[in-house]
Design an enzyme around this catalytic site. Sequence first.
Site, PDB file in Angstrom:
ATOM      1  N   ASP A  40       0.668  -1.454  -0.014  1.00  0.00           N
ATOM      2  CA  ASP A  40      -0.481  -0.744   0.086  1.00  0.00           C
ATOM      3  C   ASP A  40       1.215   1.039  -0.033  1.00  0.00           C
ATOM      4  O   ASP A  40       2.075   1.204   0.964  1.00  0.00           O
ATOM      5  CB  ASP A  40      -1.267   0.136   1.002  1.00  0.00           C
ATOM      6  CG  ASP A  40      -2.267   0.920   1.487  1.00  0.00           C
ATOM      7  OD1 ASP A  40      -2.932   0.046   0.640  1.00  0.00           O
ATOM      8  OD2 ASP A  40      -2.494   2.174   0.732  1.00  0.00           O
ATOM      9  N   ASN A  93      -5.348  -3.549  -7.531  1.00  0.00           N
ATOM     10  CA  ASN A  93      -5.998  -3.400  -7.131  1.00  0.00           C
ATOM     11  C   ASN A  93      -6.356  -1.967  -6.670  1.00  0.00           C
ATOM     12  O   ASN A  93      -7.203  -1.092  -6.089  1.00  0.00           O
ATOM     13  CB  ASN A  93      -6.580  -4.640  -5.385  1.00  0.00           C
ATOM     14  CG  ASN A  93      -7.671  -4.048  -4.571  1.00  0.00           C
ATOM     15  OD1 ASN A  93      -8.373  -3.854  -5.112  1.00  0.00           O
ATOM     16  ND2 ASN A  93      -7.331  -3.288  -3.312  1.00  0.00           N
ATOM     17  N   TYR A 159     -12.768   8.379 -14.966  1.00  0.00           N
ATOM     18  CA  TYR A 159     -12.636   6.445 -13.529  1.00  0.00           C
ATOM     19  C   TYR A 159     -13.335   5.847 -14.646  1.00  0.00           C
ATOM     20  O   TYR A 159     -12.885   4.283 -14.617  1.00  0.00           O
ATOM     21  CB  TYR A 159     -13.656   6.730 -12.405  1.00  0.00           C
ATOM     22  CG  TYR A 159     -14.123   5.731 -11.614  1.00  0.00           C
ATOM     23  CD1 TYR A 159     -12.469   5.211 -10.608  1.00  0.00           C
ATOM     24  CD2 TYR A 159     -15.525   5.095 -11.091  1.00  0.00           C
ATOM     25  CE1 TYR A 159     -12.658   3.835  -9.966  1.00  0.00           C
ATOM     26  CE2 TYR A 159     -14.879   3.404 -10.120  1.00  0.00           C
ATOM     27  CZ  TYR A 159     -13.983   3.676  -9.914  1.00  0.00           C
ATOM     28  OH  TYR A 159     -14.216   2.468  -9.028  1.00  0.00           O
ATOM     29  N   LYS A 163     -11.942   2.593 -16.581  1.00  0.00           N
ATOM     30  CA  LYS A 163     -12.643   1.212 -15.620  1.00  0.00           C
ATOM     31  C   LYS A 163     -12.505   0.282 -16.888  1.00  0.00           C
ATOM     32  O   LYS A 163     -12.401  -1.098 -17.048  1.00  0.00           O
ATOM     33  CB  LYS A 163     -13.176   1.119 -14.652  1.00  0.00           C
ATOM     34  CG  LYS A 163     -12.943   2.030 -13.207  1.00  0.00           C
ATOM     35  CD  LYS A 163     -12.260   0.641 -12.540  1.00  0.00           C
ATOM     36  CE  LYS A 163     -11.780   1.059 -11.435  1.00  0.00           C
ATOM     37  NZ  LYS A 163     -10.456   1.040 -10.951  1.00  0.00           N
ATOM     38  N   THR A 194     -16.073   0.677   2.091  1.00  0.00           N
ATOM     39  CA  THR A 194     -14.526   1.031   1.856  1.00  0.00           C
ATOM     40  C   THR A 194     -14.424   2.750   2.099  1.00  0.00           C
ATOM     41  O   THR A 194     -14.748   3.400   2.410  1.00  0.00           O
ATOM     42  CB  THR A 194     -14.282   0.092   0.986  1.00  0.00           C
ATOM     43  OG1 THR A 194     -14.297   1.250  -0.688  1.00  0.00           O
ATOM     44  CG2 THR A 194     -14.035  -0.471   0.409  1.00  0.00           C
TER      45      THR A 194
END
Length: 267
Positions: A40, A93, A159, A163, A194
């Site tokens: 991360d 991810n 986005y 994607k 999340t």
Amino acid sequence: MTGFVTLEGSVAIISGAGSGIGRASALSFARRGARVVVTDLDIDRAEAVAAEITDGGGKSLSVQCDVGSLAALEHVRECALGEFGRIDIVMNNVGVIAMGAPETLPLEGWERVIDINLLSVVRSNLTFLPLLLSQGGGHIVNTASASGLLAHGYDRLPYVATKHAVVGLTESLALYLRPRGIGVTCLCPSGVITNIVEQITSYGEPGTPRSPQYPVVEATVVGDLVADAIENGRFLVITASQVHDELLERAHDMDAYIDSLTSSETS
Ligand SMILES: NC(=O)c1ccc[n+]([C@@H]2O[C@H](COP(=O)([O-])OP(=O)(O)OC[C@H]3O[C@@H](n4cnc5c(N)ncnc54)[C@H](O)[C@@H]3O)[C@@H](O)[C@H]2O)c1
């Protein structure tokens, strides 16, 4: 054909694994016996997830990694090989969002989202694919989104565009890699609980597109779906069956589909 990867005894690398879907996948993989390299940008988060795994009796390693850097991904590869001696699963991810009206969202917003959402996958391919190809086995998971299958979000065009690109890239990759023994999964979640709002940069007030509100799921559900997909060699993972139904509706008559989404806004 693909020889399916069993999580027990495997080594998995997950980016953005300090939170949300990445964290849940790390914990799910570890519960099934994988050794997990938790990476991360936020090293404190990565260390906390790695500690959760080792506290539960699993094996884990935390490495700081900004997926915007090829050198950082290469460092992760060397750390994983140094600690565990092999790499079986790579889960790309990380995703960020720039919000704004299509006519004003600035170029720098586009560039950041393209760099992190799309080029990060390219960097990962350059870093890990030669190894997986040489060993003739493994599994790649790319986290796209339902926004990579359906284009509701005109308030977040970078986005949606990136994607969609990740879905296309991942589908092409599956055609290349599966005959070479490497499984490929494209994760296309709808709403998941999340910390994703932390990854949003807003440019003005674009207004809210009307889009179907599909059920929102816990991240742990998604982590288990990804683990199942790896072990069963499945390509597509969605988290709301309505996405499948809507894809069929769109494929049946795309004009009628777009009319149905825009008529309520123009009336
Ligand atoms: N949450 C949802 O509803 C949802 C829906 C569809 C798709 N997704 C996708 O799932 C993925 C994971 O998102 P999440 O919801 O778990 O978000 P999250 O914010 O909970 O976790 C994202 C993690 O990525 C890390 N990160 C951010 N920038 C990074 C960088 N440059 N390099 C390395 N790490 C970085 C953050 O520190 C954070 O720990 C994203 O690709 C997102 O687009 C999420």
